[in-house]
Design a protein around this motif. Structure first.
Motif, mmCIF file in Angstrom:
data_model
loop_
_atom_site.group_PDB
_atom_site.id
_atom_site.type_symbol
_atom_site.label_atom_id
_atom_site.label_comp_id
_atom_site.label_asym_id
_atom_site.label_seq_id
_atom_site.Cartn_x
_atom_site.Cartn_y
_atom_site.Cartn_z
ATOM 1 N N LEU A 5 5.490 -8.733 -7.119
ATOM 2 C CA LEU A 5 4.253 -8.363 -6.418
ATOM 3 C C LEU A 5 4.069 -9.045 -5.060
ATOM 4 C CD1 LEU A 5 1.977 -8.420 -9.589
ATOM 5 C CD2 LEU A 5 2.717 -6.366 -8.341
ATOM 6 N N ASP A 6 5.124 -9.660 -4.551
ATOM 7 C CA ASP A 6 5.024 -10.320 -3.232
ATOM 8 C C ASP A 6 4.396 -9.407 -2.184
ATOM 9 O OD1 ASP A 6 6.365 -12.347 -4.398
ATOM 10 O OD2 ASP A 6 8.149 -12.260 -3.116
ATOM 11 N N TRP A 7 4.903 -8.174 -2.128
ATOM 12 C CA TRP A 7 4.483 -7.212 -1.115
ATOM 13 C C TRP A 7 2.987 -6.950 -1.184
ATOM 14 C CZ3 TRP A 7 2.181 -2.844 -3.087
ATOM 15 C CH2 TRP A 7 2.302 -2.692 -4.470
ATOM 16 N N TYR A 8 2.448 -6.912 -2.406
ATOM 17 C CA TYR A 8 1.028 -6.587 -2.582
ATOM 18 C C TYR A 8 0.164 -7.701 -1.991
ATOM 19 C CZ TYR A 8 -3.350 -5.142 -4.792
ATOM 20 O OH TYR A 8 -4.647 -4.748 -5.012
ATOM 21 N N PHE A 9 0.488 -8.934 -2.328
ATOM 22 C CA PHE A 9 -0.262 -10.082 -1.807
ATOM 23 C C PHE A 9 -0.074 -10.192 -0.297
ATOM 24 C CE2 PHE A 9 -1.919 -12.618 -5.403
ATOM 25 C CZ PHE A 9 -1.480 -11.810 -6.439
ATOM 26 N N GLU A 10 1.153 -9.940 0.156
ATOM 27 C CA GLU A 10 1.415 -10.102 1.581
ATOM 28 C C GLU A 10 0.594 -9.114 2.406
ATOM 29 O OE1 GLU A 10 5.511 -9.775 2.863
ATOM 30 O OE2 GLU A 10 4.599 -9.799 4.858
ATOM 31 N N ARG A 43 4.082 8.421 3.653
ATOM 32 C CA ARG A 43 3.338 7.177 3.881
ATOM 33 C C ARG A 43 2.902 7.202 5.333
ATOM 34 N NH1 ARG A 43 4.774 2.726 6.209
ATOM 35 N NH2 ARG A 43 7.028 3.012 5.922
ATOM 36 N N VAL A 44 1.610 7.374 5.561
ATOM 37 C CA VAL A 44 1.092 7.535 6.913
ATOM 38 C C VAL A 44 0.799 6.177 7.546
ATOM 39 C CG1 VAL A 44 -0.732 8.605 8.305
ATOM 40 C CG2 VAL A 44 0.069 9.740 6.210
ATOM 41 N N PRO A 99 2.679 -0.240 1.911
ATOM 42 C CA PRO A 99 3.302 0.583 0.866
ATOM 43 C C PRO A 99 2.567 0.401 -0.457
ATOM 44 C CG PRO A 99 4.584 -1.409 1.171
ATOM 45 C CD PRO A 99 3.415 -1.502 2.127
ATOM 46 N N MET A 100 2.553 1.437 -1.241
ATOM 47 C CA MET A 100 1.928 1.392 -2.578
ATOM 48 C C MET A 100 2.706 2.286 -3.519
ATOM 49 S SD MET A 100 -0.854 -0.492 -3.090
ATOM 50 C CE MET A 100 -1.898 0.276 -4.325
ATOM 51 N N PRO A 101 2.730 1.918 -4.813
ATOM 52 C CA PRO A 101 3.265 2.872 -5.795
ATOM 53 C C PRO A 101 2.250 4.027 -5.908
ATOM 54 C CG PRO A 101 2.275 0.991 -6.912
ATOM 55 C CD PRO A 101 2.226 0.687 -5.445
ATOM 56 N N LEU A 102 2.735 5.205 -6.206
ATOM 57 C CA LEU A 102 1.828 6.353 -6.287
ATOM 58 C C LEU A 102 1.783 6.921 -7.698
ATOM 59 C CD1 LEU A 102 2.627 8.446 -3.075
ATOM 60 C CD2 LEU A 102 1.007 6.560 -3.358
ATOM 61 N N TRP A 143 10.278 1.281 0.610
ATOM 62 C CA TRP A 143 9.088 1.329 1.469
ATOM 63 C C TRP A 143 9.416 1.680 2.919
ATOM 64 C CZ3 TRP A 143 8.585 -1.575 5.838
ATOM 65 C CH2 TRP A 143 9.371 -2.722 5.948
ATOM 66 N N THR A 144 10.657 1.438 3.315
ATOM 67 C CA THR A 144 11.029 1.737 4.702
ATOM 68 C C THR A 144 10.940 3.228 5.022
ATOM 69 O OG1 THR A 144 13.292 1.815 3.872
ATOM 70 C CG2 THR A 144 12.605 -0.204 5.031
#
Ligand SMILES: [Zn+2]
Length: 605
Positions: free
Chosen positions: A473-478, A507-508, A512-515, A559-560
């Motif tokens: 979950l690094d990305w979420y907190f970041e 992804r506009v 990034p998020m899971p969908l 996510w890229t």
């Protein structure tokens, strides 16, 4: 290897206070004596210590005064009121004497902080005893503490004593008192208050001498035999807390209520014809709140909790809260539940609020919204919808600052308030979407079990949820905590492809998020496709709350890549609609493009 192990180990200081307070109610002053046994559990030798002297904020020209004069949207409760305080209305704490293990120390009053240079360093894993005497004047009530509140409470005694600043894994936190958020050291408090006999004292801890002291504290059927003399001495003990608050007024009435299998609740309020009924009905709802909260967020560990009319809004303290009392019923319940909830997110899980206000105010807001929904039977699909609206508002106003901003350092009160309360609640509610509600619920209990009576940081909470979910979950907190990147996904279109239909997703915005993509067919049946982010290294499990129909995990999304094609095994003419996150838990700031075909505008929430 040894040093790595050592530096990774958790430690925290300990401070045990014994205080003797002699009130002069006419002059609004008191004399204090304090014995503080301080244990340095850090691996560092301490050559200085610091005390908070919060009352000194209530003086013209103080940092709190100037801050409120210069903020673009100052707190209306403060404004220029500190500037206008007269000599007999200001607050102060003047330390007279201070020794460490009997030896005098050098100390300097620097605004709201006492800077203390020690005669010798405090070595790791040793205890020292500080003895202090001081004089104090209780300020006219401006913010939280003070005398003669608008509602006529004589003494709201919060942030009222010289309090040792916390030294923790992140170093010293000798924050000047400017406006908000606190941090303290765990320990035991033994406080004796000598005050004129017609006052009722309410506060943190357990009253030790109810038989001789307390109106309303006496056991049933027992006659109170109050000692003679002008003053009575109220002795309270509060074990394993990091603050102590109290209030005193001659007109308090007290009622009590027992939470089955939980604490005894004490309510202290003025006999006021307007508010009497609401306060008589409050215990029923407070009991319901405790019964809802404890199985979901952990046990309330003390035997009592006091709800005290005082202060200027609502503010949490250990084993007690001070709230204003002249409110409609819904507001009275709301503020009570919020402050009760702080017993978990601050009084038990003691995050440094100044650095991580979102972990106490935000988590409290989330849990309060859930609790209110349950105890008032509101039947809201999303009890946190208001928090999402607040978050969207601050972004649209261009005022948003990262959640990691120090509580006192936000450019506006609006940015602070929405970050800490609203976005903090969104952080948690949205996390239920990322990892699944069941996993989040278990994480909250695990967080409680592993971090109760400690000072958890964001990374500690992150690791709990990572272990419970098996996801990274690094990305979420970041993105959501450290930065202000926002979320916008869209469904670009659908087209027939070999074997079914291709749904074009985009992804506009940056985050990034899971969908969760829900496909509804003409016959009304639904299928949820969960698209995990590749950096999560896994996907959430099927959750009853995420879908009542089918649930399939699709190929992960690096996510890229701005674009993603979801192929579903239905022919295009069978598909009624496609929607990203119909639960609304993902804080997508532009929901219009989350549905296909696009809905007409007026359908928006
Ligand atoms: Zn709060």
């Amino acid at each position: 290897m040894f040093s790595i192990t050592l530096s990774a180990q958790y430690w925290q200081q300990e401070a045990n206070y014994t205080m003797d307070i002699d009130m002069n109610v006419e002059a609004h002053q008191y004399k204090g004596k304090q014995t503080l046994v301080y244990t340095n559990n850090s691996p560092d030798e301490l050559t200085k210590v610091f005390y908070h002297l919060y009352f000194n904020a209530f003086q013209p020209g103080s940092m709190m005064d100037v801050r409120n004069l210069t903020l673009p949207d100052a707190d209306g409760r403060v404004g220029d009121r500190i500037s206008n305080l007269k000599q007999d209305e200001i607050g102060y704490i003047k330390v007279k004497t201070l020794t460490m293990d009997g030896q005098p120390v050098t100390f300097d009053h620097v605004g709201t902080i006492l800077e203390v240079t020690l005669p010798k360093g405090i070595k790791p894993n040793t205890s020292v005893t500080f003895e202090m005497t001081w004089d104090a004047q209780v300020p006219l009530q401006i913010r939280r503490s003070g005398r003669d509140s608008k509602e006529g409470i004589e003494f709201s005694m919060t942030q009222w004593y010289p309090k040792m600043c916390e030294y923790d894994i992140e170093g010293w936190h000798a924050n000047p008192y400017i406006g908000r958020e606190f941090h303290g050291i765990w320990g035991d408090f033994d406080v004796t208050i000598h005050i004129d006999r017609d006052y009722i004292v309410a506060g943190s801890g357990y009253l030790q001498n109810p038989e001789t002291i307390g109106y309303g504290y006496e056991k049933k059927g027992q006659k109170v035999n109050r000692p003679s003399g002008e003053k009575l001495s109220w002795n309270f003990k509060a074990p394993n807390v990091h603050d102590f608050a109290w209030a005193a007024d001659p007109d308090y009435v007290q009622t009590t209520a027992q939470v089955p299998g939980g604490p005894l609740l004490r309510f202290f309020y003025e006999k006021d014809i307007e508010t009497k009924t609401n306060w008589e009905n409050l215990p029923e709802y407070t009991i319901k709140a405790f019964e809802y909260i404890e199985p979901r967020f952990g046990d309330y560990p003390w035997k009592e909790y006091a709800i005290i009319q005082g202060g200027d809004g609502g503010m949490e303290y250990a084993m007690a809260t001070l709230i204003t009392g002249k409110r409609n019923m819904r507001s009275l319940i709301g503020v009570t539940v919020h402050e009760v909830m702080h017993s978990w997110y601050q009084m038990i899980l003691g995050t440094n609020e100044a650095l991580y206000a979102w972990m106490d105010e935000g988590f409290t807001t989330y849990a309060t919204n859930e609790t209110m929904n349950a105890i008032l039977d509101l039947k809201q699909d999303n009890p946190n919808a208001g928090s999402y609206r607040g978050y969207k508002y601050v972004v649209e106003q261009g005022l948003e600052e990262p959640l990691t901003t120090h509580a006192d350092h936000f450019a506006t009160n609006t940015a602070y308030g929405i970050a800490s309360y609203s976005k903090g609640a969104v952080f948690l509610h949205q996390l239920s979407y990322v990892v699944g509600q069941d996993v989040l619920d278990r994480s909250m209990l695990r967080y409680y079990d592993e971090w109760k009576f400690k000072h958890p940081t964001p990374r500690d909470f992150k690791r709990v949820v990572e272990r419970e979910s098996g996801l990274e979950l690094d990305w979420y907190f970041e993105h959501f905590v450290q930065h202000t990147t926002s979320i916008d996904y869209s469904i670009e279109g659908i087209e027939t492809t070999s074997g079914g239909t291709a749904i074009q997703l985009k992804r506009v915005d940056r985050m990034p998020m899971p969908l969760d993509v829900v496909v509804t067919l003409n016959d009304g049946s639904q299928m949820t496709y969960n698209i995990p982010l590749r950096i999560m290294r896994g996907a959430k499990k099927v959750q009853s709350t995420d879908s009542t129909n089918g649930f399939k995990v699709a190929q992960d999304w690096p996510w890229t890549n701005p674009d993603y094609t979801l192929t579903v095994p239905f022919s295009k003419d069978k598909i009624e609609s496609v929607e990203i996150d119909p639960t609304g838990r993902m804080a997508d700031l532009n929901k219009d493009n989350n549905v296909f075909p696009r809905k007409p505008k007026e359908d928006k929430e």
